[in-house]
Design a protein around this motif. Sequence first.
Motif, mmCIF file in Angstrom:
data_model
loop_
_atom_site.group_PDB
_atom_site.id
_atom_site.type_symbol
_atom_site.label_atom_id
_atom_site.label_comp_id
_atom_site.label_asym_id
_atom_site.label_seq_id
_atom_site.Cartn_x
_atom_site.Cartn_y
_atom_site.Cartn_z
ATOM 1 N N SER A 1 -7.970 4.793 -4.725
ATOM 2 C CA SER A 1 -7.514 6.177 -4.629
ATOM 3 C C SER A 1 -7.472 6.640 -3.173
ATOM 4 O O SER A 1 -8.444 6.486 -2.430
ATOM 5 C CB SER A 1 -8.462 7.071 -5.435
ATOM 6 O OG SER A 1 -8.149 8.429 -5.256
ATOM 7 N N HIS A 2 -6.306 7.194 -2.794
ATOM 8 C CA HIS A 2 -6.085 7.783 -1.472
ATOM 9 C C HIS A 2 -6.086 6.764 -0.331
ATOM 10 O O HIS A 2 -6.155 7.143 0.831
ATOM 11 C CB HIS A 2 -7.092 8.904 -1.202
ATOM 12 C CG HIS A 2 -7.076 9.989 -2.227
ATOM 13 N ND1 HIS A 2 -5.960 10.760 -2.468
ATOM 14 C CD2 HIS A 2 -8.027 10.409 -3.105
ATOM 15 C CE1 HIS A 2 -6.228 11.628 -3.428
ATOM 16 N NE2 HIS A 2 -7.466 11.434 -3.841
ATOM 17 N N ASP A 3 -6.000 5.471 -0.653
ATOM 18 C CA ASP A 3 -5.731 4.482 0.392
ATOM 19 C C ASP A 3 -4.340 4.726 0.959
ATOM 20 O O ASP A 3 -3.433 5.169 0.249
ATOM 21 C CB ASP A 3 -5.784 3.055 -0.175
ATOM 22 C CG ASP A 3 -7.199 2.543 -0.350
ATOM 23 O OD1 ASP A 3 -8.123 3.205 0.161
ATOM 24 O OD2 ASP A 3 -7.371 1.497 -0.989
ATOM 25 N N ASN A 4 -4.167 4.447 2.223
ATOM 26 C CA ASN A 4 -2.839 4.525 2.811
ATOM 27 C C ASN A 4 -2.047 3.273 2.429
ATOM 28 O O ASN A 4 -2.443 2.158 2.766
ATOM 29 C CB ASN A 4 -2.923 4.642 4.333
ATOM 30 C CG ASN A 4 -3.449 5.992 4.772
ATOM 31 O OD1 ASN A 4 -3.145 7.010 4.159
ATOM 32 N ND2 ASN A 4 -4.259 6.009 5.824
ATOM 33 N N VAL A 5 -0.954 3.458 1.722
ATOM 34 C CA VAL A 5 -0.140 2.343 1.249
ATOM 35 C C VAL A 5 1.170 2.318 2.029
ATOM 36 O O VAL A 5 1.795 3.351 2.255
ATOM 37 C CB VAL A 5 0.158 2.478 -0.261
ATOM 38 C CG1 VAL A 5 0.968 1.296 -0.764
ATOM 39 C CG2 VAL A 5 -1.138 2.594 -1.045
ATOM 40 N N ALA A 6 1.567 1.124 2.437
ATOM 41 C CA ALA A 6 2.823 0.976 3.170
ATOM 42 C C ALA A 6 4.008 1.289 2.257
ATOM 43 O O ALA A 6 3.877 1.333 1.030
ATOM 44 C CB ALA A 6 2.934 -0.448 3.713
ATOM 45 N N LYS A 7 5.146 1.483 2.859
ATOM 46 C CA LYS A 7 6.364 1.701 2.080
ATOM 47 C C LYS A 7 6.612 0.513 1.158
ATOM 48 O O LYS A 7 6.286 -0.625 1.484
ATOM 49 C CB LYS A 7 7.569 1.877 3.008
ATOM 50 C CG LYS A 7 7.581 3.176 3.794
ATOM 51 C CD LYS A 7 8.841 3.270 4.634
ATOM 52 C CE LYS A 7 8.893 4.562 5.426
ATOM 53 N NZ LYS A 7 10.132 4.665 6.245
ATOM 54 N N MET A 8 7.213 0.798 0.020
ATOM 55 C CA MET A 8 7.595 -0.240 -0.920
ATOM 56 C C MET A 8 9.098 -0.124 -1.153
ATOM 57 O O MET A 8 9.685 0.953 -0.969
ATOM 58 C CB MET A 8 6.833 -0.101 -2.237
ATOM 59 C CG MET A 8 5.322 -0.073 -2.058
ATOM 60 S SD MET A 8 4.422 -0.020 -3.626
ATOM 61 C CE MET A 8 4.699 -1.713 -4.206
ATOM 62 N N GLY A 9 9.733 -1.235 -1.561
ATOM 63 C CA GLY A 9 11.174 -1.124 -1.752
ATOM 64 C C GLY A 9 11.815 -2.357 -2.349
ATOM 65 O O GLY A 9 11.222 -3.429 -2.416
ATOM 66 N N MET A 10 13.039 -2.168 -2.796
ATOM 67 C CA MET A 10 13.862 -3.261 -3.312
ATOM 68 C C MET A 10 15.230 -3.176 -2.655
ATOM 69 O O MET A 10 15.662 -2.119 -2.185
ATOM 70 C CB MET A 10 13.969 -3.203 -4.827
ATOM 71 C CG MET A 10 14.886 -2.144 -5.394
ATOM 72 S SD MET A 10 16.653 -2.600 -5.409
ATOM 73 C CE MET A 10 17.251 -1.574 -6.753
ATOM 74 N N VAL A 11 15.932 -4.300 -2.646
ATOM 75 C CA VAL A 11 17.282 -4.334 -2.080
ATOM 76 C C VAL A 11 18.142 -5.308 -2.871
ATOM 77 O O VAL A 11 17.642 -6.329 -3.363
ATOM 78 C CB VAL A 11 17.237 -4.729 -0.576
ATOM 79 C CG1 VAL A 11 16.619 -6.108 -0.390
ATOM 80 C CG2 VAL A 11 18.614 -4.662 0.049
#
Length: 264
Positions: free
Chosen positions: A162-172
């Motif tokens: 909870s409330h960890d900083n998570v990097a951007k996620m994505g698909m392409v």
Amino acid sequence: MNKSESKLKFISILSDVLGITSFITTLIPVILGFTTNTKIYFLLGLVFLIVLIIVSLKRKSIATALLKKIMNLTCPDKMYKLKEKEVLYEFIDREHMRHEKTFIPEVLHDGFTGIDDKFKWTGEGALIPTAKYETQEIEMLDQKFGMQRYRIKFKNGIRYSSHDNVAKMGMVIESIEDLNKTSSLHLASGVFEVTDKLILKLSFPQDLTPKNIRFLEYIHYSDDEHYSCKEGTYDFNQEKNKNEIIWEIKKPYFGGKYMIDWNF
């Protein structure tokens, strides 16, 4: 009565309640002012009169904002919310495109492993997304009602608390072909979790000009009839040498759908 009609009726009722409440709160100080001959009540009446005018002019937008708040509160308790979701559909030329989605999650509960999402391709053939970032991978899930479900997850089974900083996620999806021009000319995104900001982006080469651009808002994802429609425009990005359409929506409806459509 379908879900969209129910929500529209709710907006209408809420709008009427706001109007009646404002009228009553304006009338009471005026009556007290006459009966007690007290200036303070006349001043309060004047203040509430100004409020009444503002509410009368803006009551539909106020009711809509309240409905958005209520709908977001009805979202199931999920592992995360989205601080931002960006959806891009880029035309390389009229018959070749690419598509990508970028998510900025905010973890709400321990054990976050990834994001579930879905897409629908209206052209020919099947599309297979890949992870946008090297630390992530795509797991293909089932297909329902023409929608392909998939999961973006972290490699090596990484979990966030909870409330960890998570990097951007994505698909392409890097290579999309529409040689027979059978795909529908629209870009849509559903809101399947509480989202602070949704961004829809379209990109075209300079010699491909979109026309009759519309920004469409649907209260429920499965609706065929839009709730609101406004004219859109494109801008020329000199740095990228591209025509672009960008629509930013703050606090979109949970369970709703946002769409840009156009023609050439």
